[in-house]
Design a protein around this motif. Structure first.
Motif, PDB file in Angstrom:
ATOM      1  N   LYS A  45      11.530  -5.919   2.177  1.00  0.00           N
ATOM      2  CA  LYS A  45      11.794  -4.481   2.055  1.00  0.00           C
ATOM      3  C   LYS A  45      12.844  -4.210   0.979  1.00  0.00           C
ATOM      4  N   GLN A  46      13.932  -4.975   1.004  1.00  0.00           N
ATOM      5  CA  GLN A  46      14.976  -4.798   0.002  1.00  0.00           C
ATOM      6  C   GLN A  46      14.458  -5.169  -1.383  1.00  0.00           C
ATOM      7  N   ARG A  47      13.681  -6.243  -1.470  1.00  0.00           N
ATOM      8  CA  ARG A  47      13.133  -6.651  -2.767  1.00  0.00           C
ATOM      9  C   ARG A  47      12.225  -5.562  -3.343  1.00  0.00           C
ATOM     10  N   VAL A  48      11.408  -4.959  -2.490  1.00  0.00           N
ATOM     11  CA  VAL A  48      10.491  -3.907  -2.949  1.00  0.00           C
ATOM     12  C   VAL A  48      11.262  -2.681  -3.419  1.00  0.00           C
ATOM     13  N   THR A  49      12.251  -2.254  -2.626  1.00  0.00           N
ATOM     14  CA  THR A  49      12.990  -1.047  -3.010  1.00  0.00           C
ATOM     15  C   THR A  49      13.796  -1.266  -4.285  1.00  0.00           C
ATOM     16  N   VAL A  50      14.390  -2.436  -4.436  1.00  0.00           N
ATOM     17  CA  VAL A  50      15.151  -2.727  -5.656  1.00  0.00           C
ATOM     18  C   VAL A  50      14.200  -2.858  -6.848  1.00  0.00           C
ATOM     19  N   LYS A  57      13.780   5.196   2.384  1.00  0.00           N
ATOM     20  CA  LYS A  57      13.027   6.246   3.073  1.00  0.00           C
ATOM     21  C   LYS A  57      11.636   6.399   2.453  1.00  0.00           C
ATOM     22  N   MET A  58      11.561   6.364   1.136  1.00  0.00           N
ATOM     23  CA  MET A  58      10.257   6.457   0.472  1.00  0.00           C
ATOM     24  C   MET A  58       9.399   5.249   0.829  1.00  0.00           C
ATOM     25  N   HIS A  59      10.013   4.074   0.880  1.00  0.00           N
ATOM     26  CA  HIS A  59       9.301   2.853   1.266  1.00  0.00           C
ATOM     27  C   HIS A  59       8.695   3.024   2.656  1.00  0.00           C
ATOM     28  N   GLU A  60       9.482   3.526   3.597  1.00  0.00           N
ATOM     29  CA  GLU A  60       9.004   3.742   4.965  1.00  0.00           C
ATOM     30  C   GLU A  60       7.867   4.750   5.003  1.00  0.00           C
ATOM     31  N   THR A  61       7.982   5.829   4.218  1.00  0.00           N
ATOM     32  CA  THR A  61       6.935   6.851   4.159  1.00  0.00           C
ATOM     33  C   THR A  61       5.632   6.256   3.649  1.00  0.00           C
ATOM     34  N   ARG A  65       2.107   5.949   5.790  1.00  0.00           N
ATOM     35  CA  ARG A  65       0.860   6.549   5.298  1.00  0.00           C
ATOM     36  C   ARG A  65      -0.227   5.498   5.137  1.00  0.00           C
ATOM     37  N   ARG A  66       0.164   4.293   4.739  1.00  0.00           N
ATOM     38  CA  ARG A  66      -0.798   3.211   4.550  1.00  0.00           C
ATOM     39  C   ARG A  66      -1.420   2.807   5.889  1.00  0.00           C
ATOM     40  N   ARG A  67      -0.623   2.839   6.945  1.00  0.00           N
ATOM     41  CA  ARG A  67      -1.104   2.448   8.275  1.00  0.00           C
ATOM     42  C   ARG A  67      -1.995   3.504   8.908  1.00  0.00           C
ATOM     43  N   ALA A  68      -1.853   4.746   8.458  1.00  0.00           N
ATOM     44  CA  ALA A  68      -2.608   5.849   9.064  1.00  0.00           C
ATOM     45  C   ALA A  68      -4.066   5.844   8.674  1.00  0.00           C
TER      46      ALA A  68
END
Length: 68
Positions: A45-50, A57-61, A65-68
């Motif tokens: 998660k940290q690697r992706v956001t950096v 928050k955008m990562h979580e969103t 959405r991907r899971r929906a």
């Protein structure tokens, strides 16, 4: 600017790609200098956001959405 199969890459997309390229280059340089990663691989998660320059928050969103 054009991407795969002639599709237009929007400025935000190009910015994220540039962020990822810069991130990867810096991580490779850091690894070669110190023989250790600055952000552990398991902390995806940290690697992706950096790497992308997006917020947690955008990562979580995006994940929700991907899971929906």
């Amino acid at each position: 600017m054009f991407g795969k199969q002639g599709k237009i890459l929007h400025s935000q997309t190009r910015e994220i790609i540039e962020n990822v390229l810069t991130f990867v280059k810096k991580k490779v340089e850091h690894y070669h200098e110190n023989n250790v990663t600055s952000i552990p691989i398991v902390n995806y998660k940290q690697r992706v956001t950096v790497a992308t320059g997006i917020s947690e928050k955008m990562h979580e969103t995006i994940i929700k959405r991907r899971r929906a």
